[in-house]
Design an enzyme around this catalytic site. Structure first.
Site, PDB file in Angstrom:
ATOM      1  N   SER A 181      17.695  12.758  11.358  1.00  0.00           N
ATOM      2  CA  SER A 181      17.595  13.831  10.364  1.00  0.00           C
ATOM      3  C   SER A 181      18.716  13.714   9.334  1.00  0.00           C
ATOM      4  O   SER A 181      19.901  13.739   9.682  1.00  0.00           O
ATOM      5  CB  SER A 181      17.691  15.188  11.070  1.00  0.00           C
ATOM      6  OG  SER A 181      18.088  16.185  10.154  1.00  0.00           O
ATOM      7  N   ASP A 330       7.980  13.945   4.584  1.00  0.00           N
ATOM      8  CA  ASP A 330       7.489  15.107   3.837  1.00  0.00           C
ATOM      9  C   ASP A 330       6.132  14.851   3.178  1.00  0.00           C
ATOM     10  O   ASP A 330       5.496  15.782   2.677  1.00  0.00           O
ATOM     11  CB  ASP A 330       8.513  15.521   2.768  1.00  0.00           C
ATOM     12  CG  ASP A 330       9.785  16.084   3.403  1.00  0.00           C
ATOM     13  OD1 ASP A 330       9.736  16.521   4.562  1.00  0.00           O
ATOM     14  OD2 ASP A 330      10.833  16.073   2.723  1.00  0.00           O
ATOM     15  N   LYS A 357       9.170  21.943  10.712  1.00  0.00           N
ATOM     16  CA  LYS A 357       9.383  22.025   9.263  1.00  0.00           C
ATOM     17  C   LYS A 357       9.110  23.469   8.821  1.00  0.00           C
ATOM     18  O   LYS A 357       9.161  24.389   9.617  1.00  0.00           O
ATOM     19  CB  LYS A 357       8.495  21.015   8.540  1.00  0.00           C
ATOM     20  CG  LYS A 357       8.847  19.570   8.848  1.00  0.00           C
ATOM     21  CD  LYS A 357      10.203  19.202   8.290  1.00  0.00           C
ATOM     22  CE  LYS A 357      10.578  17.765   8.577  1.00  0.00           C
ATOM     23  NZ  LYS A 357      11.962  17.474   8.258  1.00  0.00           N
ATOM     24  N   ARG A 361       3.800  21.805  10.911  1.00  0.00           N
ATOM     25  CA  ARG A 361       2.929  21.137   9.930  1.00  0.00           C
ATOM     26  C   ARG A 361       1.731  20.440  10.570  1.00  0.00           C
ATOM     27  O   ARG A 361       0.751  20.191   9.875  1.00  0.00           O
ATOM     28  CB  ARG A 361       3.720  20.126   9.094  1.00  0.00           C
ATOM     29  CG  ARG A 361       4.420  20.799   7.962  1.00  0.00           C
ATOM     30  CD  ARG A 361       4.899  19.863   6.874  1.00  0.00           C
ATOM     31  NE  ARG A 361       5.540  20.694   5.877  1.00  0.00           N
ATOM     32  CZ  ARG A 361       6.624  20.380   5.191  1.00  0.00           C
ATOM     33  NH1 ARG A 361       7.191  19.219   5.366  1.00  0.00           N
ATOM     34  NH2 ARG A 361       7.120  21.225   4.305  1.00  0.00           N
TER      35      ARG A 361
HETATM   36  C1  S3P Z   1      15.860  16.633   3.839  1.00  0.00           C
HETATM   37  C2  S3P Z   1      15.690  15.925   4.992  1.00  0.00           C
HETATM   38  C3  S3P Z   1      14.429  15.934   5.756  1.00  0.00           C
HETATM   39  C4  S3P Z   1      13.267  16.430   4.911  1.00  0.00           C
HETATM   40  C5  S3P Z   1      13.624  17.675   4.157  1.00  0.00           C
HETATM   41  C6  S3P Z   1      14.788  17.411   3.219  1.00  0.00           C
HETATM   42  C7  S3P Z   1      17.173  16.560   3.161  1.00  0.00           C
HETATM   43  O1  S3P Z   1      14.558  16.814   6.858  1.00  0.00           O
HETATM   44  O2  S3P Z   1      12.133  16.659   5.721  1.00  0.00           O
HETATM   45  O3  S3P Z   1      12.524  18.129   3.386  1.00  0.00           O
HETATM   46  O4  S3P Z   1      17.268  16.952   1.983  1.00  0.00           O
HETATM   47  O5  S3P Z   1      18.135  16.111   3.789  1.00  0.00           O
HETATM   48  P1  S3P Z   1      15.310  16.409   8.219  1.00  0.00           P
HETATM   49  O6  S3P Z   1      16.706  16.094   7.895  1.00  0.00           O
HETATM   50  O7  S3P Z   1      15.219  17.618   9.087  1.00  0.00           O
HETATM   51  O8  S3P Z   1      14.590  15.240   8.764  1.00  0.00           O
END
Ligand code: S3P
Length: 452
Positions: A181, A330, A357, A361
Site C-alpha cells: 500500500s 483503482d 476501498k 468494490r
Molecule cells: C493511493 C494508494 C492506493 C490507491 C488510492 C490512492 C495513494 O491505495 O488505491 O486510491 O495516493 O497513495 P493503497 O495505498 O491503500 O493501496
C-alpha cells in the site's frame, strides 16, 4: 479569486447532481484531465513540510484534495490557491504545528493515512476522522508502524477511525508492511522525516512511488531497492523548496480509455501522468488487444507525463494478478467493463484490497453489474467476468464510491438503454468535471439536482 477548500458538499459536488442518466453514444476525441489526486495530496502535504513557500501548479479541485488542504490549514499551513485552467495554482507555506481542531478527511483514505504520518511527527495531539465510508476503512495498518516509531495512537476498536495520535519524539524504525500500500508506505516515510535516524519500509510488492519521487525532487535522500520485496528508506532532514507540478490523473483518464476500447473508437488524453506503478490499466488494455500509443513524454517534478491514445479493437481475454493488480488497483472496476465486453472475459486475482476501498468494490461492482444485466463472479480476492456481454441499461447505486459511479456512467455509453446512476454526486470526490469531459467526448448525459 482565492480558492478556499470547500467542504465536500459545497460547489463542486453540486455540479454533478445526485442522479445522472447517461444515454448510449460512443466516446471519442482528445482532452486533458484534471490533476492527479494522489500527487495533489502529496504536493500540499510535502509542500507544507518544507517550511518555506512552495509553488504548486494544477492541484485538482477534487473534494478529497480539498479535505487535505483544510486539514493542513488546521495544522497551521497557509494555502492560497487560484482557479487556473483545469485546476488550481498557488502557494503552500508551513511550518505545521499542533492541530487546532479535528482533522476531517472526508471520503479520503489517502488524506487520513498520509496526515497520520504528518501528525505523528508533530509535538501534540491530533484527531483524524471522516465520512461514513472512511470510518469503515482500516487504520491499524498505519497505527502499528507509527507506534513502533514512538507515537501514541488510538483507534476505534483498534482498527477504524477516528484515530487519535500523540506525536513527537519519533525514532526511525524498520517496518514490514503486510500490504503493498502506497498510503502505508507514504505515512511511514513522512513520519520518518521527523524521526531520529533512518526509517525503512518493506512491502510485499512495489506500489506507486509518488512520495519517494516528490521527496527526491525536494532534496531528500530516499533510496529504494526491489528484490523479492520493495524496501524504501529515508532519513530525517530538511526539505528544499522547489515548485511542484501535478500531472493529469491517469485514474480519471482510464474511464475515457476504456470507453474508447469498448466502443472501438479512439481517445487521447494529453499530459497525463504515466508513473510506471500506475499504468497497469494501459498494459491490460493492450493485452486485451487495444492499441495504446504513448507520445510526448516529459518530466514534471520527478514524474513522467505523456499524451496517451487508446484505440479500441475487438477485445480478447485478459488476466490481472500479482504486480499487475497493484499497478491497476483503482482501475479494476472500469476494466471489468472491458472484460465483460471482450470476447472471453477478464479474471482478476490478488485484489483483496478492493474490499477495503471507498466501498467493498468487489461486492459493489457485482451489484452494479447485476443491475445492468452483466454477470460478474465475486471471489474473496477478485472477480471473474465472462466475455461476450453488453450492458442493458438500468439503475445503479454508486454505493458511495466514485469509481463505481463512473464505471456505471461509462457502461451507459455502450448500453442498449440509458443507465441512471443514483448517488452520482460522489464523483466529485475525485473528478468534479467528469460530466463536462463526458460531454466533450460526445457523451450524452442528463443531470437531476435532486432525487436520490
Ligand atoms: C493511493 C494508494 C492506493 C490507491 C488510492 C490512492 C495513494 O491505495 O488505491 O486510491 O495516493 O497513495 P493503497 O495505498 O491503500 O493501496
Amino acid at each position: 479569486m482565492v480558492w478556499h477548500a470547500p467542504t465536500p458538499t459545497a460547489t463542486e459536488t453540486m455540479v454533478i447532481g445526485p442522479r445522472i442518466t447517461v444515454h448510449p453514444g460512443v466516446l471519442s476525441g482528445e482532452l486533458t484531465v484534471p490533476g492527479d489526486k494522489s500527487v495533489g495530496h502529496r504536493a500540499l502535504i510535502l509542500g507544507a513540510l518544507v517550511g518555506h513557500p512552495v509553488h504548486v501548479t494544477n492541484v485538482p479541485r477534487s473534494a478529497d484534495v480539498a479535505a487535505t488542504a483544510r486539514a493542513l490549514r488546521t495544522l497551521g499551513a497557509e494555502i492560497t490557491l487560484d482557479e487556473a485552467g483545469t485546476g488550481l495554482d498557488g502557494q503552500v507555506t508551513g511550518p505545521l504545528r499542533e492541530a487546532s481542531d479535528v482533522l476531517g478527511c472526508g471520503n479520503s483514505g489517502t488524506a487520513l493515512r498520509l496526515l497520520s504520518g504528518v501528525v505523528a511527527g508533530i509535538d501534540g495531539m491530533a484527531v483524524l476522522s471522516g465520512d461514513d465510508s472512511l470510518r469503515r476503512r482500516p487504520v491499524d495498518r498505519v497505527a502499528v508502524p507509527l507506534r513502533a516509531m514512538g507515537a501514541e495512537v488510538l483507534a476505534r476498536s483498534d482498527r477504524f477511525p477516528p484515530l487519535v495520535v500523540r506525536g513527537g519524539g519519533l525514532v526511525g524504525t524498520s517496518y514490514d508492511s503486510p500490504v503493498a500500500s502506497a498510503q502505508v508506505k507514504s505515512c511511514v516515510l513522512i513520519a520518518g522525516l521527523a524521526a531520529e535516524g533512518t526509517t525503512v519500509v518493506r512491502s510485499p510488492a512495489p506500489s506507486r512511488d509518488h512520495t519517494e519521487r516528490m521527496l527526491a525532487h525536494l532534496g531528500v535522500a530516499v533510496s529504494t531497492s526491489v528484490t523479492d520485496v520493495e524496501e524504501v528508506s529515508v532519513a530525517a532532514g530538511p526539505l528544499r523548496a522547489a515548485p511542484l507540478v501535478v500531472p493529469g490523473d491517469l485514474s480519471s483518464a482510464a474511464f475515457w480509455w476504456v470507453g474508447a476500447a469498448i466502443a472501438g473508437t479512439s481517445v487521447t488524453v494529453s499530459e497525463v501522468g504515466v508513473n510506471p506503478r500506475r499504468v497497469g490499466v494501459l498494459r491490460a488494455l493492450e493485452e486485451m488487444g487495444a492499441t495504446v500509443s504513448v507520445r510526448a513524454r516529459r518530466e514534471v517534478s520527478g514524474e513522467s507525463t505523456a499524451d496517451v491514445t487508446v484505440t479500441g479493437r475487438a477485445l480478447a481475454r485478459a488476466e490481472i494478478r500479482g504486480q499487475a493488480t497493484v499497478d491497476a488497483i483503482d482501475e479494476l472496476p472500469v476494466l471489468a467493463l472491458a472484460g465483460a465486453m471482450s470476447e472471453d472475459g477478464l479474471e482478476v486475482r490478488d485484489a483483496a484490497e478492493l474490499r477495503v476501498k471507498e466501498s467493498d468494490r468487489i461486492d459493489a461492482l457485482a451489484a452494479a453489474f447485476r443491475n445492468l444485466g452483466l454477470d460478474l463472479q465475486a471471489r474473496p480476492d477478485g472477480f471473474r467476468v465472462p466475455g461476450g456481454q453488453r450492458p442493458r441499461g438500468g439503475i445503479v447505486d454508486a454505493a458511495g464510491d466514485h469509481r463505481i459511479a463512473m464505471t456505471a456512467a461509462i457502461a451507459g455509453t455502450v448500453a442498449t438503454d440509458p443507465v441512471t446512476v443514483v448517488g452520482a454526486d460522489v464523483i466529485a470526490t475525485s473528478y468534479p468535471t467528469f460530466l463536462e469531459d463526458l460531454r466533450a467526448l460526445g457523451g450524452r448525459v442528463q443531470v437531476q439536482e435532486t432525487g436520490r
